[in-house]
Design an enzyme around this catalytic site. Structure first.
Site, PDB file in Angstrom:
ATOM      1  N   LYS A 122       0.826  -1.214   0.000  1.00  0.00           N
ATOM      2  CA  LYS A 122       0.000   0.000   0.000  1.00  0.00           C
ATOM      3  C   LYS A 122       0.854   1.254   0.000  1.00  0.00           C
ATOM      4  O   LYS A 122       0.468   2.260  -0.592  1.00  0.00           O
ATOM      5  CB  LYS A 122      -0.963   0.016   1.197  1.00  0.00           C
ATOM      6  CG  LYS A 122      -2.150  -0.901   1.015  1.00  0.00           C
ATOM      7  CD  LYS A 122      -3.265  -0.544   1.971  1.00  0.00           C
ATOM      8  CE  LYS A 122      -4.461  -1.462   1.801  1.00  0.00           C
ATOM      9  NZ  LYS A 122      -5.518  -1.208   2.782  1.00  0.00           N
ATOM     10  N   LYS A 204      -6.466 -11.010  -8.664  1.00  0.00           N
ATOM     11  CA  LYS A 204      -7.679 -11.090  -7.856  1.00  0.00           C
ATOM     12  C   LYS A 204      -8.694 -10.033  -8.320  1.00  0.00           C
ATOM     13  O   LYS A 204      -8.307  -8.921  -8.671  1.00  0.00           O
ATOM     14  CB  LYS A 204      -7.283 -10.833  -6.398  1.00  0.00           C
ATOM     15  CG  LYS A 204      -8.281 -11.323  -5.392  1.00  0.00           C
ATOM     16  CD  LYS A 204      -7.753 -11.103  -3.981  1.00  0.00           C
ATOM     17  CE  LYS A 204      -8.911 -10.789  -3.066  1.00  0.00           C
ATOM     18  NZ  LYS A 204      -8.514 -10.312  -1.761  1.00  0.00           N
ATOM     19  N   LYS A 207     -12.285  -4.151  -6.505  1.00  0.00           N
ATOM     20  CA  LYS A 207     -13.189  -3.026  -6.757  1.00  0.00           C
ATOM     21  C   LYS A 207     -12.412  -1.795  -7.189  1.00  0.00           C
ATOM     22  O   LYS A 207     -12.991  -0.841  -7.686  1.00  0.00           O
ATOM     23  CB  LYS A 207     -14.046  -2.736  -5.526  1.00  0.00           C
ATOM     24  CG  LYS A 207     -13.272  -2.487  -4.261  1.00  0.00           C
ATOM     25  CD  LYS A 207     -14.199  -2.587  -3.054  1.00  0.00           C
ATOM     26  CE  LYS A 207     -13.392  -2.741  -1.764  1.00  0.00           C
ATOM     27  NZ  LYS A 207     -14.150  -3.262  -0.662  1.00  0.00           N
TER      28      LYS A 207
END
Ligand code: TRP
Length: 340
Positions: A122, A204, A207
């Site tokens: 991240k 994966k 969203k």
């Protein structure tokens, strides 16, 4: 005097999970996690929260954020969780989360947090905002879990390391003082599907995929679902079976299997001699039917703001009763002067 003996009440195991309101959940979130929460809530003593405090570790637009918090709360009801059975609440409504997280920060090492793979990923993805909250994120997650003395935490692969650190922190605190926290175990359910992107089936489903054709949102309308599945990437083999080099078909088989309960052999058998077009139509149908009740119930809940507020208020009060008890224990052991 009665001679009857009453069997001791069997305490159900406590299970806890949280979901971040950082976007509309996908079919992957639903089949991989949410769908199971309902079953878990029927078996265990369930606590489920909307992890809004976690979501601000990346910048959120205030209006969108507010909307998504309510949407995710409505979604928890739409998947069938019952607020009278389970504890359902918004994380920031229970101040003990932030309070315990602060205390646990002081029992967590900088080096341990630096090794967290999600932090590394991240901070690379949001290089302009590597904030301290992002760094301490797993400690807040540990607080979420430990406040409720959870026995079990259903976790996907990406959260395993965070659960591991929650266990380490709990053990450390218990060792320094005395047994305070239940050591949570990962709950590995029956094959919760790992749903991959429809456009890049080696990644994966996410969203935050910039290409909306890569994911199906739980709120997508049937015609959108059909379109997205029809345009899913496959291969040029043309035969429906689970195999190497068939990531796209493997993914659709996983989705289909999760929605219908059919195993891979049965699916391959049923679609023997039929093309991908026919298979995709069947997958689309199955997904539409799987999500239909969720979408319909969601529409009812989201339209009833009063009810959502009531659920959130009751849930927070119920959660706080448990959380505050743990927090007070912790504060007492550390040596704080407790508020009267
Ligand atoms: N970090 C989790 C995720 O992104 C969400 C979460 C927050 C969570 N607190 C939790 C999950 C406690 C399980 C238990 O998916």
């Amino acid at each position: 005097m009665s001679t009857e003996t009453t069997a001791p009440a069997v305490q159900k195991k406590r299970i806890l999970s949280c979901i971040q309101p950082s976007g509309i959940p996908t079919l992957g979130n639903y089949l991989g996690a949410l769908k199971n929460w309902k079953k878990l809530a029927d078996t265990f003593d369930g606590t489920f929260a909307v992890a809004d405090l976690h979501a601000i570790t990346v910048r959120q637009d205030p209006a969108t954020f507010r909307k998504q918090i309510n949407q995710v709360l409505a979604l928890l009801l739409a998947i069938g969780l019952d607020p009278d059975e389970s504890t359902i609440f918004i994380q920031s409504h229970v101040p003990a989360h932030a309070q315990l997280a602060w205390i646990l920060n002081c029992y967590t090492q900088f080096g341990e947090m630096s090794r967290m793979t999600q932090f590394k990923d991240k901070s690379a993805a949001h290089a302009d905002n590597v904030n301290v909250g992002l760094f301490a994120y797993p400690v807040l997650m540990a607080a979420d879990i430990l406040l409720y003395q959870a026995d079990l935490v259903p976790v996907g692969a990406d959260q395993k390391q965070h659960l591991e650190i929650a266990r380490d922190i709990a053990n450390r605190f218990n060792t320094i003082y005395s047994p305070t926290f239940t050591i949570p175990e990962p709950y590995i359910g029956k094959q919760g599907a790992r749903v991959m992107s429809l456009q890049a089936p080696n990644k994966k489903m996410s969203k935050s995929d910039p290409n909306p054709k890569g994911y199906i949102s739980v709120f997508d309308e049937p015609n959108v679902i059909v379109k997205k599945i029809k345009s899913a990437v496959t291969d040029c083999d043309g035969k429906v079976f689970y195999g190497e080099g068939k990531d796209g078909i493997n993914n659709l088989m996983g989705i289909y299997s999760c929605c219908t309960g059919l195993d891979y052999d049965r699916i391959a058998h049923d679609f023997d001699g039929k093309g991908y077009g026919e298979f995709k139509a069947a997958v689309a149908d199955a997904v539409v039917e799987e999500l239909r009740p969720v979408r319909e119930r969601f529409a009812q809940y989201i339209a009833d703001k009063g009810y959502l507020e009531e659920v959130a208020a009751k849930g927070a009060a119920r959660a706080a009763r448990v959380a505050d008890r743990t927090l007070m224990k912790v504060m007492k052991k550390v040596g704080f002067v407790l508020p009267k």
